[in-house]
Design a protein around this motif. Sequence first.
Motif, mmCIF file in Angstrom:
data_model
loop_
_atom_site.group_PDB
_atom_site.id
_atom_site.type_symbol
_atom_site.label_atom_id
_atom_site.label_comp_id
_atom_site.label_asym_id
_atom_site.label_seq_id
_atom_site.Cartn_x
_atom_site.Cartn_y
_atom_site.Cartn_z
ATOM 1 N N ILE A 24 1.056 -1.530 0.026
ATOM 2 C CA ILE A 24 -0.536 -0.233 -0.070
ATOM 3 C C ILE A 24 0.995 1.264 -0.162
ATOM 4 N N ARG A 25 2.237 2.362 0.683
ATOM 5 C CA ARG A 25 2.933 2.263 1.059
ATOM 6 C C ARG A 25 3.571 2.429 -0.415
ATOM 7 N N ALA A 26 4.029 1.307 -0.783
ATOM 8 C CA ALA A 26 4.531 1.887 -1.794
ATOM 9 C C ALA A 26 3.617 1.882 -3.703
ATOM 10 N N VAL A 27 2.590 1.976 -3.171
ATOM 11 C CA VAL A 27 1.300 2.335 -4.775
ATOM 12 C C VAL A 27 1.610 4.444 -4.069
ATOM 13 N N TYR A 28 1.223 4.051 -3.063
ATOM 14 C CA TYR A 28 0.782 5.643 -2.928
ATOM 15 C C TYR A 28 2.342 6.577 -3.145
ATOM 16 N N VAL B 40 2.331 6.327 -7.573
ATOM 17 C CA VAL B 40 1.171 6.764 -8.125
ATOM 18 C C VAL B 40 1.287 8.615 -7.800
ATOM 19 N N LEU B 41 1.902 8.981 -6.050
ATOM 20 C CA LEU B 41 0.943 10.185 -5.715
ATOM 21 C C LEU B 41 2.655 11.128 -5.829
ATOM 22 N N GLY B 42 3.963 10.766 -7.007
ATOM 23 C CA GLY B 42 4.738 10.507 -7.240
ATOM 24 C C GLY B 42 5.933 11.276 -5.881
ATOM 25 N N ASN B 43 6.644 10.536 -5.365
ATOM 26 C CA ASN B 43 6.464 10.484 -3.875
ATOM 27 C C ASN B 43 6.063 11.598 -2.869
ATOM 28 N N ALA B 44 5.001 11.677 -3.104
ATOM 29 C CA ALA B 44 4.561 13.678 -2.454
ATOM 30 C C ALA B 44 4.325 12.652 -0.811
ATOM 31 N N TYR B 45 4.318 13.509 0.135
ATOM 32 C CA TYR B 45 4.111 12.787 1.316
ATOM 33 C C TYR B 45 2.419 12.810 1.875
ATOM 34 N N VAL B 46 1.903 11.362 2.400
ATOM 35 C CA VAL B 46 0.588 11.512 2.166
ATOM 36 C C VAL B 46 0.149 11.623 3.285
ATOM 37 N N MET B 47 -0.438 12.715 4.315
ATOM 38 C CA MET B 47 -1.704 12.733 5.213
ATOM 39 C C MET B 47 -2.216 11.453 5.005
ATOM 40 N N GLU B 48 -2.311 11.332 6.777
ATOM 41 C CA GLU B 48 -3.441 10.020 7.188
ATOM 42 C C GLU B 48 -4.819 10.675 6.613
ATOM 43 N N TYR C 126 -4.736 12.382 -5.749
ATOM 44 C CA TYR C 126 -3.746 12.623 -7.075
ATOM 45 C C TYR C 126 -4.881 14.011 -7.864
ATOM 46 N N SER C 127 -5.535 14.514 -7.533
ATOM 47 C CA SER C 127 -5.792 15.247 -8.783
ATOM 48 C C SER C 127 -5.898 16.669 -8.172
ATOM 49 N N SER C 128 -6.001 16.590 -7.154
ATOM 50 C CA SER C 128 -5.309 17.888 -6.512
ATOM 51 C C SER C 128 -3.862 18.243 -6.423
ATOM 52 N N LYS D 47 4.485 8.803 -16.348
ATOM 53 C CA LYS D 47 5.052 8.217 -15.648
ATOM 54 C C LYS D 47 4.932 7.632 -14.411
ATOM 55 N N HIS D 48 3.913 8.208 -13.475
ATOM 56 C CA HIS D 48 2.582 7.206 -12.526
ATOM 57 C C HIS D 48 2.842 6.138 -12.398
ATOM 58 N N LEU D 49 1.877 5.580 -14.415
ATOM 59 C CA LEU D 49 1.058 4.333 -13.898
ATOM 60 C C LEU D 49 1.481 3.396 -14.989
ATOM 61 N N LEU D 50 2.825 4.334 -16.183
ATOM 62 C CA LEU D 50 3.664 3.390 -16.962
ATOM 63 C C LEU D 50 5.118 3.287 -16.829
ATOM 64 N N GLY D 51 5.363 3.821 -16.061
ATOM 65 C CA GLY D 51 6.630 3.722 -15.525
ATOM 66 C C GLY D 51 7.768 4.743 -16.456
ATOM 67 N N ARG D 52 7.435 5.126 -17.623
ATOM 68 C CA ARG D 52 8.071 5.950 -18.756
ATOM 69 C C ARG D 52 7.582 7.363 -18.889
#
Length: 289
Positions: free
Chosen positions: A35-39, A42-50, A81-83, A100-105
């Motif tokens: 789960i952490r790896a997906v966040y 997909v969110l481009g290594n952004a910090y995810v608040m609880e 993601y949208s915000s 980049k986030h979804l296909l890795g290229r």
Amino acid sequence: MAFGPASQLGVGLFEDTDPIEVWPGISSEDAEAVIRAVYRQVLGNAYVMESERLAVPESQFKLGELSVREFVRAVAKSDAYSSRFFDKSPRYRVIELNFKHLLGRAPDGFEEMKAHSIIWDEGGFEAEIDSYLDSDEYQEVYGEDTVPFYRGYKTQTGKKMVGFTHMFQLLRGASSSDFKGSLAGKTPCLNKNVIQEIPTAVIPPSGGVSGWSFQDTPFGARTRHGAGASAEGKVYRIEVTGYKSPGAVNRVSKFRRSNQVYLVPFDQLSKEYQRIHKQGGVIASITVV
């Protein structure tokens, strides 16, 4: 270990990290790591608040009701993601980040960018997200159970080599964030380079060598020197970065921008090369115009 100069180019961690995937009977602890790896991806290594975490999809994933792909879909369509991207960036910046986030290229060319823009127009942002996750490419590379990972910095069958250089404009090290840590900010990184299929200079990220932060200057910028063709009929485009005052650390460079672009005729190339180095610049690339 990472290939050749991978660590210098900021992709050493990605090269040395095995793909993360789910297997039958996965433990709760390992599921949380997925789960952490997906966040993170997909969110481009952004910090995810609880408060931004997706409690229901996370629970469904842990119970085996959602595959990794469907959990990726939930995160990519989320307000988190949208915000960060969809609501705040121009269309082509969002599309290049989706690649980049979804296909890795990086996108393979303008036709790919244009195709996804049409999907966006006809079906909205959610249809645009689905077009990546439901593609044959996604299924072949990641399937149902593997977290997407960055792969555009490697050569790929059927993909143009120019995309290799473009990926380094999008991927600048494991500690950078697409939300706040990108040099491009909200503007597209690739833009004209994708449209015209122009390869870009591959510059090491911060902490590598001087010159990591090169950004092209506008076509009409004062820093761009005009030049006519020489007797040899060629003009060269020199990208220069990392301008700084030689000598004492506290001295201030006379240049207001650290990044410069010069157009130089062939017979002046050697002289210009010496001048740039004398002034403390680092040449990122030299290409024929």
